[in-house]
Scaffold this motif. Sequence first.
Motif, PDB file in Angstrom:
ATOM      1  N   VAL A   4       0.892  -1.299   0.073  1.00 30.50           N
ATOM      2  CA  VAL A   4      -0.145   0.223   0.098  1.00 30.50           C
ATOM      3  C   VAL A   4       0.867   1.047   0.071  1.00 30.50           C
ATOM      4  O   VAL A   4       0.487   2.218  -0.616  1.00 30.50           O
ATOM      5  N   VAL A   5       1.855   1.279   0.787  1.00 30.49           N
ATOM      6  CA  VAL A   5       2.963   2.391   0.693  1.00 30.49           C
ATOM      7  C   VAL A   5       3.890   2.076  -0.409  1.00 30.49           C
ATOM      8  O   VAL A   5       4.544   1.298  -0.503  1.00 30.49           O
ATOM      9  N   SER A   6       3.771   3.003  -1.408  1.00 31.28           N
ATOM     10  CA  SER A   6       4.368   2.937  -2.597  1.00 31.28           C
ATOM     11  C   SER A   6       4.342   4.418  -3.395  1.00 31.28           C
ATOM     12  O   SER A   6       3.783   5.290  -2.851  1.00 31.28           O
ATOM     13  N   SER A   7       5.036   4.345  -4.427  1.00 27.97           N
ATOM     14  CA  SER A   7       5.133   5.367  -5.115  1.00 27.97           C
ATOM     15  C   SER A   7       5.453   5.090  -6.529  1.00 27.97           C
ATOM     16  O   SER A   7       6.010   4.192  -6.745  1.00 27.97           O
ATOM     17  N   ASP A   8       5.149   5.877  -7.655  1.00 25.05           N
ATOM     18  CA  ASP A   8       5.588   5.709  -9.004  1.00 25.05           C
ATOM     19  C   ASP A   8       5.205   6.776  -9.667  1.00 25.05           C
ATOM     20  O   ASP A   8       4.896   7.955  -9.200  1.00 25.05           O
ATOM     21  N   VAL A   9       5.270   6.715 -11.161  1.00 29.10           N
ATOM     22  CA  VAL A   9       5.027   7.765 -12.062  1.00 29.10           C
ATOM     23  C   VAL A   9       4.112   7.290 -12.893  1.00 29.10           C
ATOM     24  O   VAL A   9       4.167   6.451 -13.236  1.00 29.10           O
ATOM     25  N   ASP A  10       3.032   8.002 -13.358  1.00 27.39           N
ATOM     26  CA  ASP A  10       1.755   7.764 -14.052  1.00 27.39           C
ATOM     27  C   ASP A  10       1.504   8.638 -15.066  1.00 27.39           C
ATOM     28  O   ASP A  10       1.048   9.887 -14.732  1.00 27.39           O
ATOM     29  N   GLY A  11       2.156   8.634 -16.214  1.00 27.71           N
ATOM     30  CA  GLY A  11       1.993   9.612 -17.200  1.00 27.71           C
ATOM     31  C   GLY A  11       2.571  10.978 -17.016  1.00 27.71           C
ATOM     32  O   GLY A  11       1.845  11.990 -17.281  1.00 27.71           O
ATOM     33  N   GLY A  12       3.627  11.013 -16.345  1.00 27.57           N
ATOM     34  CA  GLY A  12       4.131  12.444 -16.144  1.00 27.57           C
ATOM     35  C   GLY A  12       3.804  13.185 -14.932  1.00 27.57           C
ATOM     36  O   GLY A  12       4.220  14.146 -14.351  1.00 27.57           O
ATOM     37  N   TYR A  13       2.877  12.157 -14.137  1.00 27.46           N
ATOM     38  CA  TYR A  13       2.545  12.405 -12.647  1.00 27.46           C
ATOM     39  C   TYR A  13       3.277  11.617 -11.672  1.00 27.46           C
ATOM     40  O   TYR A  13       3.031  10.445 -11.694  1.00 27.46           O
ATOM     41  N   SER A  14       4.077  12.175 -10.801  1.00 27.12           N
ATOM     42  CA  SER A  14       4.698  11.279  -9.727  1.00 27.12           C
ATOM     43  C   SER A  14       3.684  11.291  -8.415  1.00 27.12           C
ATOM     44  O   SER A  14       3.352  12.202  -8.104  1.00 27.12           O
ATOM     45  N   TRP A  15       3.613  10.271  -7.874  1.00 30.44           N
ATOM     46  CA  TRP A  15       2.688   9.956  -6.878  1.00 30.44           C
ATOM     47  C   TRP A  15       3.296   9.117  -5.698  1.00 30.44           C
ATOM     48  O   TRP A  15       4.252   8.368  -6.148  1.00 30.44           O
ATOM     49  N   SER A  16       3.063   9.513  -4.567  1.00 34.55           N
ATOM     50  CA  SER A  16       3.187   8.450  -3.330  1.00 34.55           C
ATOM     51  C   SER A  16       2.074   8.362  -2.530  1.00 34.55           C
ATOM     52  O   SER A  16       1.464   9.160  -2.429  1.00 34.55           O
ATOM     53  N   ARG A  17       1.817   7.125  -1.758  1.00 34.05           N
ATOM     54  CA  ARG A  17       0.826   6.729  -1.073  1.00 34.05           C
ATOM     55  C   ARG A  17       1.386   6.381   0.501  1.00 34.05           C
ATOM     56  O   ARG A  17       2.123   5.772   0.335  1.00 34.05           O
ATOM     57  N   SER A  18       0.905   6.855   1.681  1.00 32.50           N
ATOM     58  CA  SER A  18       1.129   6.241   2.644  1.00 32.50           C
ATOM     59  C   SER A  18      -0.096   6.171   3.502  1.00 32.50           C
ATOM     60  O   SER A  18      -1.029   6.560   3.339  1.00 32.50           O
ATOM     61  N   VAL A  19       0.212   5.316   4.521  1.00 33.55           N
ATOM     62  CA  VAL A  19      -1.139   4.856   5.526  1.00 33.55           C
ATOM     63  C   VAL A  19      -0.496   5.203   6.841  1.00 33.55           C
ATOM     64  O   VAL A  19       0.532   4.924   7.193  1.00 33.55           O
ATOM     65  N   ALA A  20      -1.475   5.785   7.517  1.00 28.97           N
ATOM     66  CA  ALA A  20      -1.223   6.109   8.941  1.00 28.97           C
ATOM     67  C   ALA A  20      -2.539   5.542   9.821  1.00 28.97           C
ATOM     68  O   ALA A  20      -3.665   5.785   9.645  1.00 28.97           O
ATOM     69  N   LYS A  21      -2.045   4.899  10.754  1.00 27.49           N
ATOM     70  CA  LYS A  21      -3.166   3.971  11.542  1.00 27.49           C
ATOM     71  C   LYS A  21      -3.424   5.025  12.834  1.00 27.49           C
ATOM     72  O   LYS A  21      -2.469   5.368  13.662  1.00 27.49           O
ATOM     73  N   THR A  22      -4.721   5.709  12.887  1.00 30.51           N
ATOM     74  CA  THR A  22      -5.089   6.543  13.756  1.00 30.51           C
ATOM     75  C   THR A  22      -5.638   6.028  15.165  1.00 30.51           C
ATOM     76  O   THR A  22      -5.531   6.537  16.111  1.00 30.51           O
ATOM     77  N   SER A  23      -6.484   4.759  14.976  1.00 32.95           N
ATOM     78  CA  SER A  23      -6.745   3.796  16.264  1.00 32.95           C
ATOM     79  C   SER A  23      -6.749   2.544  15.656  1.00 32.95           C
ATOM     80  O   SER A  23      -6.398   2.013  14.432  1.00 32.95           O
ATOM     81  N   ASP A  24      -7.516   1.752  16.482  1.00 33.65           N
ATOM     82  CA  ASP A  24      -7.609   0.245  16.160  1.00 33.65           C
ATOM     83  C   ASP A  24      -8.381   0.084  14.965  1.00 33.65           C
ATOM     84  O   ASP A  24      -8.321  -0.986  14.296  1.00 33.65           O
ATOM     85  N   TYR A  25      -9.253   0.725  14.818  1.00 36.24           N
ATOM     86  CA  TYR A  25     -10.264   0.677  13.495  1.00 36.24           C
ATOM     87  C   TYR A  25     -10.273   1.643  12.454  1.00 36.24           C
ATOM     88  O   TYR A  25     -11.031   1.578  11.576  1.00 36.24           O
ATOM     89  N   LEU A  26      -9.201   2.378  12.496  1.00 30.47           N
ATOM     90  CA  LEU A  26      -9.119   3.747  11.673  1.00 30.47           C
ATOM     91  C   LEU A  26      -7.653   3.831  10.863  1.00 30.47           C
ATOM     92  O   LEU A  26      -6.883   3.852  11.702  1.00 30.47           O
ATOM     93  N   HIS A  27      -7.893   3.825   9.742  1.00 27.90           N
ATOM     94  CA  HIS A  27      -6.551   4.140   8.892  1.00 27.90           C
ATOM     95  C   HIS A  27      -6.643   5.225   7.981  1.00 27.90           C
ATOM     96  O   HIS A  27      -8.068   5.561   7.213  1.00 27.90           O
ATOM     97  N   ILE A  28      -5.834   6.260   7.655  1.00 24.28           N
ATOM     98  CA  ILE A  28      -5.935   7.213   6.757  1.00 24.28           C
ATOM     99  C   ILE A  28      -4.775   7.151   5.841  1.00 24.28           C
ATOM    100  O   ILE A  28      -3.584   7.009   6.029  1.00 24.28           O
ATOM    101  N   VAL A  29      -5.393   6.873   4.463  1.00 21.72           N
ATOM    102  CA  VAL A  29      -4.299   6.665   3.409  1.00 21.72           C
ATOM    103  C   VAL A  29      -4.355   8.252   2.893  1.00 21.72           C
ATOM    104  O   VAL A  29      -5.228   8.749   2.312  1.00 21.72           O
ATOM    105  N   THR A  30      -3.072   8.422   2.526  1.00 17.91           N
ATOM    106  CA  THR A  30      -2.721   9.882   1.834  1.00 17.91           C
ATOM    107  C   THR A  30      -1.961   9.526   0.664  1.00 17.91           C
ATOM    108  O   THR A  30      -1.121   8.921   0.526  1.00 17.91           O
ATOM    109  N   VAL A  31      -2.513  10.148  -0.432  1.00 19.65           N
ATOM    110  CA  VAL A  31      -1.866  10.228  -1.906  1.00 19.65           C
ATOM    111  C   VAL A  31      -1.569  11.602  -2.000  1.00 19.65           C
ATOM    112  O   VAL A  31      -2.337  12.607  -2.003  1.00 19.65           O
TER     113      VAL A  31
END
Length: 122
Positions: A67-94
């Motif tokens: 899930v935590v990864s990065s790449d280039v898609d058609g000239g757009y570089s992106w990165s994705r991260s995951v933060a666990k905020t509680s036992d039942y909640l994750h925040i995924v940021t791109v």
Amino acid sequence: MSRRAFSLVETLIAMAILSIALVGLAAVPVATTRLMVHGVQREKALSVAMARLEEVEGVDLDNTSWVVSSDVDGGYSWSRSVAKTSDYLHIVTVAVNWDGLRGAGSLTLSRDYGTSRDRRVD
């Protein structure tokens, strides 16, 4: 003696004023085109970010190795991260970055993902 014609000086001054006004008006289509291109680039970046967020729907986010990864898609570089905020909640940021006509652009999207795993219902 009455004056019915313009002198050469008056004509030159009028032409100079008209030229300045026309140069100002000529810049409007250029600026409009740049704004349109920037909007299209931002829309494409949003599309890339949404696609990267949708990839993780229904996935066990405690296992974030892919899930935590990065790449280039058609000239757009992106990165994705995951933060666990509680036992039942994750925040995924791109985060998406690109080089455009107006310089470098960036866009960040986040989404909350809740899980029902290990949740006790009494």
